[in-house]
Design an enzyme around this catalytic site. Structure first.
Site, PDB file in Angstrom:
ATOM      1  N   CYS A   1      -1.401 -15.440   1.586  1.00  0.00           N
ATOM      2  CA  CYS A   1      -1.432 -16.895   1.505  1.00  0.00           C
ATOM      3  C   CYS A   1      -2.135 -17.312   0.208  1.00  0.00           C
ATOM      4  O   CYS A   1      -2.835 -16.509  -0.412  1.00  0.00           O
ATOM      5  CB  CYS A   1      -2.196 -17.466   2.673  1.00  0.00           C
TER       6      CYS A   1
ATOM      7  N   ARG B   1       2.648 -16.349  -3.496  1.00  0.00           N
ATOM      8  CA  ARG B   1       1.838 -15.591  -2.547  1.00  0.00           C
ATOM      9  C   ARG B   1       2.289 -15.812  -1.105  1.00  0.00           C
ATOM     10  O   ARG B   1       1.906 -15.063  -0.205  1.00  0.00           O
ATOM     11  CB  ARG B   1       0.372 -15.988  -2.666  1.00  0.00           C
TER      12      ARG B   1
ATOM     13  N   TRP C   1       1.837 -17.480   4.373  1.00  0.00           N
ATOM     14  CA  TRP C   1       2.738 -16.369   4.681  1.00  0.00           C
ATOM     15  C   TRP C   1       2.364 -15.970   6.100  1.00  0.00           C
ATOM     16  O   TRP C   1       1.278 -15.441   6.347  1.00  0.00           O
ATOM     17  CB  TRP C   1       2.525 -15.216   3.713  1.00  0.00           C
TER      18      TRP C   1
ATOM     19  N   ASN D   1      -7.200 -17.188   4.153  1.00  0.00           N
ATOM     20  CA  ASN D   1      -6.307 -16.106   3.738  1.00  0.00           C
ATOM     21  C   ASN D   1      -6.916 -14.822   4.289  1.00  0.00           C
ATOM     22  O   ASN D   1      -8.096 -14.578   4.093  1.00  0.00           O
ATOM     23  CB  ASN D   1      -6.241 -16.073   2.202  1.00  0.00           C
ATOM     24  N   GLY D   2      -6.124 -14.025   5.009  1.00  0.00           N
ATOM     25  CA  GLY D   2      -6.651 -12.798   5.604  1.00  0.00           C
ATOM     26  C   GLY D   2      -6.308 -12.737   7.080  1.00  0.00           C
ATOM     27  O   GLY D   2      -5.462 -13.500   7.555  1.00  0.00           O
TER      28      GLY D   2
ATOM     29  N   GLU E   1      13.626   3.017  -6.259  1.00  0.00           N
ATOM     30  CA  GLU E   1      13.249   1.699  -6.780  1.00  0.00           C
ATOM     31  C   GLU E   1      14.482   0.790  -6.899  1.00  0.00           C
ATOM     32  O   GLU E   1      14.416  -0.395  -6.575  1.00  0.00           O
ATOM     33  CB  GLU E   1      12.530   1.876  -8.130  1.00  0.00           C
TER      34      GLU E   1
ATOM     35  N   LYS F   1      14.796  -2.724  -4.894  1.00  0.00           N
ATOM     36  CA  LYS F   1      15.037  -4.005  -5.573  1.00  0.00           C
ATOM     37  C   LYS F   1      16.230  -4.701  -4.948  1.00  0.00           C
ATOM     38  O   LYS F   1      16.192  -5.885  -4.670  1.00  0.00           O
ATOM     39  CB  LYS F   1      15.311  -3.821  -7.079  1.00  0.00           C
TER      40      LYS F   1
ATOM     41  N   GLU G   1      15.493  -5.952  -1.259  1.00  0.00           N
ATOM     42  CA  GLU G   1      14.498  -7.012  -1.054  1.00  0.00           C
ATOM     43  C   GLU G   1      14.929  -8.366  -1.610  1.00  0.00           C
ATOM     44  O   GLU G   1      14.510  -9.392  -1.093  1.00  0.00           O
ATOM     45  CB  GLU G   1      13.123  -6.619  -1.598  1.00  0.00           C
TER      46      GLU G   1
ATOM     47  N   HIS H   1      23.062  16.321   3.545  1.00  0.00           N
ATOM     48  CA  HIS H   1      22.372  16.617   4.805  1.00  0.00           C
ATOM     49  C   HIS H   1      22.386  15.421   5.756  1.00  0.00           C
ATOM     50  O   HIS H   1      21.569  15.362   6.680  1.00  0.00           O
ATOM     51  CB  HIS H   1      20.933  17.061   4.521  1.00  0.00           C
TER      52      HIS H   1
ATOM     53  N   LYS I   1       3.907 -11.896  -2.468  1.00  0.00           N
ATOM     54  CA  LYS I   1       3.247 -11.082  -3.483  1.00  0.00           C
ATOM     55  C   LYS I   1       1.847 -10.800  -2.958  1.00  0.00           C
ATOM     56  O   LYS I   1       1.276 -11.651  -2.290  1.00  0.00           O
ATOM     57  CB  LYS I   1       3.165 -11.931  -4.765  1.00  0.00           C
TER      58      LYS I   1
HETATM   59  C1  F6R Z   1       8.492  -4.578  -4.419  1.00  0.00           C
HETATM   60  C2  F6R Z   1       7.103  -4.981  -4.410  1.00  0.00           C
HETATM   61  C3  F6R Z   1       6.219  -4.391  -3.385  1.00  0.00           C
HETATM   62  C4  F6R Z   1       4.849  -4.056  -4.004  1.00  0.00           C
HETATM   63  C5  F6R Z   1       3.885  -3.573  -2.914  1.00  0.00           C
HETATM   64  C6  F6R Z   1       2.560  -3.139  -3.502  1.00  0.00           C
HETATM   65  O1  F6R Z   1       9.197  -5.196  -5.438  1.00  0.00           O
HETATM   66  O2  F6R Z   1       6.682  -5.773  -5.204  1.00  0.00           O
HETATM   67  O3  F6R Z   1       6.787  -3.274  -2.795  1.00  0.00           O
HETATM   68  O4  F6R Z   1       5.038  -3.070  -4.973  1.00  0.00           O
HETATM   69  O5  F6R Z   1       3.680  -4.601  -1.995  1.00  0.00           O
HETATM   70  O6  F6R Z   1       1.946  -4.174  -4.182  1.00  0.00           O
HETATM   71  P1  F6R Z   1       0.818  -3.904  -5.232  1.00  0.00           P
HETATM   72  O7  F6R Z   1       1.401  -3.173  -6.361  1.00  0.00           O
HETATM   73  O8  F6R Z   1       0.309  -5.258  -5.611  1.00  0.00           O
HETATM   74  O9  F6R Z   1      -0.230  -3.079  -4.532  1.00  0.00           O
END
Ligand code: F6R
Length: 616
Positions: A2, A27, A74, A100-101, A489, A493, A496, A512, A611
């Site tokens: 949040c 966030r 969030w 937040n938390g 990766e 991408k 998500e 497999h 994020k």
């Molecule tokens: C994917 C993404 C997440 C972060 C993960 C770790 O695009 O952004 O998978 O990589 O939540 O976040 P950090 O790097 O901030 O610890």
């Protein structure tokens, strides 16, 4: 997760708060709310949806005020709704609180408060805090700040809090444990943020709160900070720091989205990650932040890399770099699993925690665990002053600049760059690689930004591939060796941001099990650049074609073998095998981006994500 913003001063609070929420929206973005102090009373506006919905809702309301708190959510406890949105109010309307938390013992606290007559309007853990503080204040007859300190001793879990009270209409009480919070100091005014984004426009003088801190913030008065872990609750001297962020970095700079801007910023981000770390003669690669611990690293019996999501993928790339160059075993761990499986950690282990935000709860818990076992703990993170930066013994910043798009792009390539520098520096010093190999890799690393520029020029072509992938419900990504994390990766991408189901696999593992999924409808994206196992990857591609799968490949320029087997083929410049992920990941980011756009998805704020995952 949040976002928190608060203001107290002589300016109009509402524009500062709403602007701050916009900057923090990455966030969390399922609901938002604001509480304003107006003529000694608290007015509350909350709305499900985006910050712009809240702002629209407030357009015809009276928002005049000089003090307020605001929040973008969030959801953890309770679905996104107006009732569950913050701020939460005490029953008598005298206290408003944003959080937040996670309050881990909220069930028992809630039952206790309900037994003595408190009623709850929301399903959140946060509402417990506002009633608990009110109850302590009333029973103990304490000033609000003391009541907050006492109440928080009963709270298990994590919090960043901002509290508004009619007792002292100008005043904000803020508190932190486990979730970041900083106070921006202006002239006769204060700004609060869960990161620097809502503050940087107004001041660069900040105080980062530490765990257990409770601060009383009153305009025209000095900050009063005390810590709940200090039995005497003595006043602490605030430690003022410069906010390492600029407003430009937070704008879209002419790009349609933050994600596209950040993809295109990668040449600069990587250059910035290397800046000052490779000396002119290229004889020494050194990372200033870890010098003190370099001998520990050189003598490590094992490296443990702990991270989550995209950062974990960077860790997987590092496994190849470290094992090949330094010849020391590396274990790459999901931080969330590592912390709960009673791992074996020795004092001569070095744990490297990787995190863009530096606030990921699971990664921080892994750090804590490794420290308790006496290991050396090194951090790699992007956000200056983040909890990871403060909790690790030493570390290196990635210097990629703020990453606002929820899907990580430039942070990943910057992390891999720093990990490559780390591996090269240690390998050079321990003599595990030859001088010529060392120079070749350093030279190649320095040329990566130009190589990425060449890949970025292919955006329009990749857009065409995206038209094809966007019509498919699934996708498989394959890669081998150091390109296996690239496949993971690429799949992450795509899923998500476009919500297409995608899986990443080591190419040879396909037979497999996953091969059962391949038919004429399945796009198979294969990273098949020049590498030791190139011929094996070619065989894996044959297996896909034999089952009518559609091959989309990423190859080294000039390749004709794989190109002839592919429906679409993206060529990238020749790169040293160990450094290939830095270049090969970029077309996959662009692909995911355009697939998501075509499917009408919000690329910067994909559904359900946030994020900085500061909860477990
Ligand atoms: C994917 C993404 C997440 C972060 C993960 C770790 O695009 O952004 O998978 O990589 O939540 O976040 P950090 O790097 O901030 O610890």
């Amino acid at each position: 997760m949040c976002g928190i913003v608060a203001y107290s001063g002589y300016n109009e609070a509402y524009p500062i708060l709403i602007n701050g929420l916009r900057r923090l929206e990455y966030r969390g973005y399922d609901s938002a709310g604001v509480a304003l102090m107006q003529d000694g009373k608290i007015t509350l506006y909350k709305k499900r949806g985006k910050v712009s919905d809240l702002d629209e809702f407030c357009a015809d309301k009276n928002t005049e005020s000089h003090v307020g708190i605001a929040h973008t959510r969030w959801a953890t406890h309770g679905e996104p709704s107006e009732e569950n949105a913050h701020p939460h109010l005490s029953e008598d309307g005298s206290i408003a609180l944003i959080h937040n938390g996670i309050v881990e013992n909220y069930v028992s606290l809630k039952q206790e408060l309900q037994r003595i007559g408190y009623t709850f309007k929301s399903e959140t853990d946060t509402e417990v805090l506002v009633h608990l503080i009110k109850d302590v204040q009333a029973k103990e007859n304490l000033p609000l700040a003391d009541a907050v300190m006492l109440a928080l001793t009963r709270v298990e879990g994590t919090y960043a809090l901002a509290i508004l009270s009619t007792d002292n209409p100008d005043q904000l009480i803020v508190a932190k444990k486990g979730s970041p919070l900083l106070i921006g100091v202006g002239k006769n005014e204060y700004f609060i943020g869960s990161d620097g984004a809502p503050i940087v426009e107004y001041t660069k003088k900040v105080v980062y709160l530490e765990d257990g801190d409770v601060a009383v913030v009153t305009p025209k008065k000095p900050l009063v900070i005390r810590n709940i872990n200090d039995e005497e609750h003595l006043r602490k001297r605030p430690y003022f720091q410069k906010l390492e962020m600029s407003l430009d970095q937070l704008e879209k700079g002419g790009f349609e989205t933050y994600m596209l801007k950040e993809i295109f910023e990668q040449p600069k981000a990587i250059t910035d990650s290397m800046r000052g770390r490779i000396n002119l003669k290229k004889d020494v690669v050194s990372l200033g932040g870890i010098i003190e611990y370099e001998s520990k690293m050189m003598n490590a019996k094992r490296f443990i890399i702990a991270a989550c999501g995209t950062s974990w993928h960077a860790g997987l790339v590092a496994e190849y770099l470290f094992e090949s160059l330094i010849r020391v075993p590396v274990e790459v761990e999901y931080a969330s699993e590592f912390r709960y499986r009673n791992p074996i950690i020795h004092e001569d282990d070095v744990l490297i925690a990787i995190s863009q935000s530096g606030e990921t709860a699971d990664t921080l818990a892994a750090v804590e665990l490794a420290k308790r076992h006496g290991a050396t703990v090194i951090g790699i993170c992007n956000v200056v002053g983040s909890t990871l930066a403060r909790e690790t013994m030493a570390g290196s910043y990635t210097h990629a600049g703020p990453e606002i798009g929820v899907a990580s792009t430039k942070a990943f390539t910057a992390q891999v760059t720093v990990l490559a520098l780390m591996a090269l520096s240690l390998a050079h010093k321990t003599g595990t690689i030859s001088r010529s190999q060392y120079h070749q890799l350093v030279n190649d690393l320095e040329s990566i930004p130009d190589k990425i520029e060449m890949v970025l020029k292919q955006e329009q072509f990749i857009q065409k591939i995206a038209q094809f992938v966007a019509t498919r419900p699934n996708a498989i990504f394959l890669g081998r060796g150091v390109n296996y994390p690239v496949a993971l990766e690429g799949a992450l991408k795509l899923k998500e941001i476009s919500y297409i189901h995608a899986e990443g696999y080591p190419a040879a593992e396909m037979k497999h099990g996953p091969i059962a999924l391949i038919d004429e409808h399945m796009p198979v994206i294969v990273v098949a650049t020049e590498q030791q196992t190139y011929d094996k990857v070619v065989s894996n591609i044959q297996e896909v074609i034999a089952r009518k799968g559609t091959v989309i490949s990423v190859v080294t320029e000039g390749d004709t073998t794989v190109k002839n087997m592919s429906k679409f083929c993206i060529e990238i410049p020749h790169t040293e095998e160990l450094l290939t992920p830095l270049v090969a990941t970029v077309p996959l980011q662009i692909l995911a981006y355009h697939v998501a756009l075509i499917r009408g998805c919000n690329v910067d704020r994909p559904r359900n994500l946030a994020k900085s995952v500061s909860v477990e």
